[in-house]
Motif scaffolding. Structure first.
Motif, PDB file in Angstrom:
ATOM      1  N   GLU A  97       5.390  40.431  39.157  1.00 13.86           N
ATOM      2  CA  GLU A  97       6.195  40.765  37.832  1.00 13.86           C
ATOM      3  C   GLU A  97       5.797  42.986  37.931  1.00 13.86           C
ATOM      4  OE1 GLU A  97       6.532  39.693  34.654  1.00 13.86           O
ATOM      5  OE2 GLU A  97       8.001  40.557  33.614  1.00 13.86           O
ATOM      6  N   MET A  98       4.469  43.018  37.270  1.00 16.39           N
ATOM      7  CA  MET A  98       3.913  43.961  38.341  1.00 16.39           C
ATOM      8  C   MET A  98       3.989  44.927  38.725  1.00 16.39           C
ATOM      9  SD  MET A  98       0.429  46.372  38.044  1.00 16.39           S
ATOM     10  CE  MET A  98      -0.155  45.883  39.082  1.00 16.39           C
ATOM     11  N   MET A  99       4.172  44.019  39.854  1.00 19.76           N
ATOM     12  CA  MET A  99       4.274  45.055  41.114  1.00 19.76           C
ATOM     13  C   MET A  99       6.214  45.498  41.612  1.00 19.76           C
ATOM     14  SD  MET A  99       1.546  43.333  44.689  1.00 19.76           S
ATOM     15  CE  MET A  99       1.924  41.683  43.901  1.00 19.76           C
ATOM     16  N   GLN A 100       6.851  44.373  41.124  1.00 20.92           N
ATOM     17  CA  GLN A 100       8.132  44.327  41.369  1.00 20.92           C
ATOM     18  C   GLN A 100       8.418  45.745  40.396  1.00 20.92           C
ATOM     19  OE1 GLN A 100      10.067  40.800  40.695  1.00 20.92           O
ATOM     20  NE2 GLN A 100      10.084  39.730  41.663  1.00 20.92           N
ATOM     21  N   TRP A 101       7.941  46.175  39.094  1.00 17.78           N
ATOM     22  CA  TRP A 101       8.158  47.021  37.928  1.00 17.78           C
ATOM     23  C   TRP A 101       8.045  48.462  38.546  1.00 17.78           C
ATOM     24  CZ3 TRP A 101       9.017  46.515  32.712  1.00 17.78           C
ATOM     25  CH2 TRP A 101       9.745  45.443  31.890  1.00 17.78           C
ATOM     26  N   ALA A 102       6.832  48.429  39.408  1.00 20.41           N
ATOM     27  CA  ALA A 102       6.076  49.442  39.703  1.00 20.41           C
ATOM     28  C   ALA A 102       7.589  49.438  40.620  1.00 20.41           C
ATOM     29  CB  ALA A 102       4.715  49.143  40.230  1.00 20.41           C
ATOM     30  N   LEU A 103       7.889  48.876  41.568  1.00 21.80           N
ATOM     31  CA  LEU A 103       8.695  49.717  42.806  1.00 21.80           C
ATOM     32  C   LEU A 103      10.175  50.258  42.044  1.00 21.80           C
ATOM     33  CD1 LEU A 103       8.436  48.949  45.827  1.00 21.80           C
ATOM     34  CD2 LEU A 103       9.474  46.874  45.666  1.00 21.80           C
ATOM     35  N   GLU A 104      10.692  49.324  41.097  1.00 15.23           N
ATOM     36  CA  GLU A 104      11.785  50.099  40.038  1.00 15.23           C
ATOM     37  C   GLU A 104      10.840  51.853  39.791  1.00 15.23           C
ATOM     38  OE1 GLU A 104      13.216  47.561  37.388  1.00 15.23           O
ATOM     39  OE2 GLU A 104      13.051  46.023  38.009  1.00 15.23           O
ATOM     40  N   GLY A 105      10.014  52.025  39.086  1.00 16.28           N
ATOM     41  CA  GLY A 105       9.925  53.017  38.631  1.00 16.28           C
ATOM     42  C   GLY A 105       9.717  54.268  40.214  1.00 16.28           C
ATOM     43  N   LEU A 106       9.018  53.719  41.098  1.00 13.48           N
ATOM     44  CA  LEU A 106       8.716  54.872  42.247  1.00 13.48           C
ATOM     45  C   LEU A 106      10.319  54.943  43.418  1.00 13.48           C
ATOM     46  CD1 LEU A 106       6.200  55.361  43.122  1.00 13.48           C
ATOM     47  CD2 LEU A 106       6.126  53.351  44.965  1.00 13.48           C
ATOM     48  N   LYS A 114       7.039  56.372  38.433  1.00 11.94           N
ATOM     49  CA  LYS A 114       8.085  57.315  37.832  1.00 11.94           C
ATOM     50  C   LYS A 114       7.389  59.036  37.839  1.00 11.94           C
ATOM     51  CE  LYS A 114      12.364  57.745  36.007  1.00 11.94           C
ATOM     52  NZ  LYS A 114      13.029  57.757  34.526  1.00 11.94           N
ATOM     53  N   VAL A 115       6.533  58.945  37.210  1.00 12.20           N
ATOM     54  CA  VAL A 115       6.129  60.313  37.610  1.00 12.20           C
ATOM     55  C   VAL A 115       4.786  60.716  38.736  1.00 12.20           C
ATOM     56  CG1 VAL A 115       4.368  61.596  36.618  1.00 12.20           C
ATOM     57  CG2 VAL A 115       5.554  60.081  35.004  1.00 12.20           C
ATOM     58  N   LEU A 116       5.026  59.430  39.732  1.00 11.05           N
ATOM     59  CA  LEU A 116       4.216  60.020  40.260  1.00 11.05           C
ATOM     60  C   LEU A 116       5.175  59.650  42.251  1.00 11.05           C
ATOM     61  CD1 LEU A 116       1.251  57.037  40.865  1.00 11.05           C
ATOM     62  CD2 LEU A 116       1.120  59.791  40.136  1.00 11.05           C
ATOM     63  N   SER A 117       6.268  59.213  41.759  1.00 11.18           N
ATOM     64  CA  SER A 117       7.351  59.736  42.200  1.00 11.18           C
ATOM     65  C   SER A 117       8.035  60.971  42.845  1.00 11.18           C
ATOM     66  CB  SER A 117       8.230  58.526  41.937  1.00 11.18           C
ATOM     67  OG  SER A 117       9.722  58.566  43.216  1.00 11.18           O
ATOM     68  N   GLY A 118       7.933  61.368  41.190  1.00 11.66           N
ATOM     69  CA  GLY A 118       8.270  62.822  41.108  1.00 11.66           C
ATOM     70  C   GLY A 118       7.412  64.073  41.947  1.00 11.66           C
ATOM     71  N   MET A 119       6.161  63.714  41.814  1.00 10.19           N
ATOM     72  CA  MET A 119       5.908  64.547  42.604  1.00 10.19           C
ATOM     73  C   MET A 119       5.955  64.131  44.245  1.00 10.19           C
ATOM     74  SD  MET A 119       1.891  63.091  40.912  1.00 10.19           S
ATOM     75  CE  MET A 119       1.415  62.876  39.440  1.00 10.19           C
ATOM     76  N   ASP A 120       6.168  63.510  45.200  1.00 11.16           N
ATOM     77  CA  ASP A 120       7.031  63.268  46.387  1.00 11.16           C
ATOM     78  C   ASP A 120       5.603  63.453  47.156  1.00 11.16           C
ATOM     79  OD1 ASP A 120       8.713  63.810  47.912  1.00 11.16           O
ATOM     80  OD2 ASP A 120       8.072  66.045  48.157  1.00 11.16           O
ATOM     81  N   VAL A 121       4.617  62.091  46.311  1.00  9.40           N
ATOM     82  CA  VAL A 121       4.165  61.844  47.435  1.00  9.40           C
ATOM     83  C   VAL A 121       4.476  61.520  48.358  1.00  9.40           C
ATOM     84  CG1 VAL A 121       1.610  62.326  45.388  1.00  9.40           C
ATOM     85  CG2 VAL A 121       3.764  59.548  46.032  1.00  9.40           C
ATOM     86  N   ASP A 122       3.344  60.654  49.754  1.00 19.94           N
ATOM     87  CA  ASP A 122       4.408  59.983  50.085  1.00 19.94           C
ATOM     88  C   ASP A 122       4.013  58.318  50.769  1.00 19.94           C
ATOM     89  OD1 ASP A 122       5.488  61.489  52.036  1.00 19.94           O
ATOM     90  OD2 ASP A 122       3.647  62.440  51.736  1.00 19.94           O
TER      91      ASP A 122
END
Ligand code: C5P
Length: 232
Positions: free
Chosen positions: A93-102, A74-82
């Protein structure tokens, strides 16, 4: 999407990195920021490079419990990286949660790429030290399928593996491939290397190129040579 040259900016500080990017003047290469530079210079530098008009692949290879990875994404997504990445070894499960956070409130998100097995991991290390059985190529293919099942966009792999990954996971599934050298370059510490031209033939979607550009006498000319050979 895809078919671009990502320049691996493996530099020790923001100053060195920005001085390097200054050489490109009007050109805006896609930039990969790895752990060294990110831990040294942090989020402010990511913003500065982004504000200069570059696309950014933040290569931090996250691997932790699903909730922690989700919060970090979620933090990385807020940095507007591509583009960013994680270790597929963390599980579906970790990857799915990562996608949600992103995923941002408006539904947009950076590309999320999985690392299957590190290229520094040998068959022997994987079998005898990590106690993961089987042939390393089968394990890489299996992890790539897990990445796809979790809904991610692609994997980091060798250009030599791109075709097989596309056969297994589909042509839309991205392959982001380091280990690229010009025919007249040294290989450095990379074991299996491919030219930009060959990476194109082997169906890589993005090539990640570090030292052949960053250590070249004329980095801009080397970058343009990569673009011409890979993108055409
Ligand atoms: O200088 P060079 O072209 O070898 O840089 C390749 C970049 O890709 C480096 O930043 C390296 O950390 C990264 N990388 C790699 N192999 C992997 C994953 C990432 O070389 N399997």
């Amino acid at each position: 999407m895809g078919k671009d040259v990502i320049v691996a900016c493996d530099f020790p500080s923001k100053e060195v990195c920005l001085a390097f990017l200054d050489k490109f003047e009007g050109k805006k290469p896609y930039v990969k920021i790895g752990m060294e530079l990110f831990y040294a210079a942090g989020a402010d530098m990511v913003k500065e490079i982004k504000d200069r008009g570059h696309q950014i692949f933040l290569d931090l290879k996250l691997h932790d419990i699903p909730n922690t990875v989700k919060s970090a994404m979620k933090v990385l997504s807020g940095m507007d990286v591509d583009m960013t990445n994680l270790h597929a070894g963390g599980g579906i499960e970790m990857m799915q949660w990562a996608l949600e956070g992103l995923t941002r409130a408006d539904g947009t998100r950076p590309l999320l790429i999985g690392v299957t097995q590190l290229t520094s991991t040998s068959q022997e290390t994987m079998n005898n030290e990590l106690l993961i059985g089987g042939d390393i190529n089968d394990v890489i293919a299996h992890y790539a399928m897990n990445v796809k099942k979790a809904g991610l966009d692609g994997v980091v792999c060798s250009p030599l593996e791109s075709k097989k990954i596309h056969e297994i996971c589909g042509s839309e599934f991205l392959t982001v491939t380091p280990g690229v050298r010009f025919a007249d370059n040294q290989t450095n510490d990379q074991k299996r290397v491919t030219t930009p031209e060959m990476a194109k033939i082997l169906t890589s979607d993005y090539i990640v190129v570090g030292r052949p550009i960053t250590k070249a006498d004329d980095p801009v000319a080397a970058y343009e040579r990569c673009l011409k050979d890979f993108v055409g």
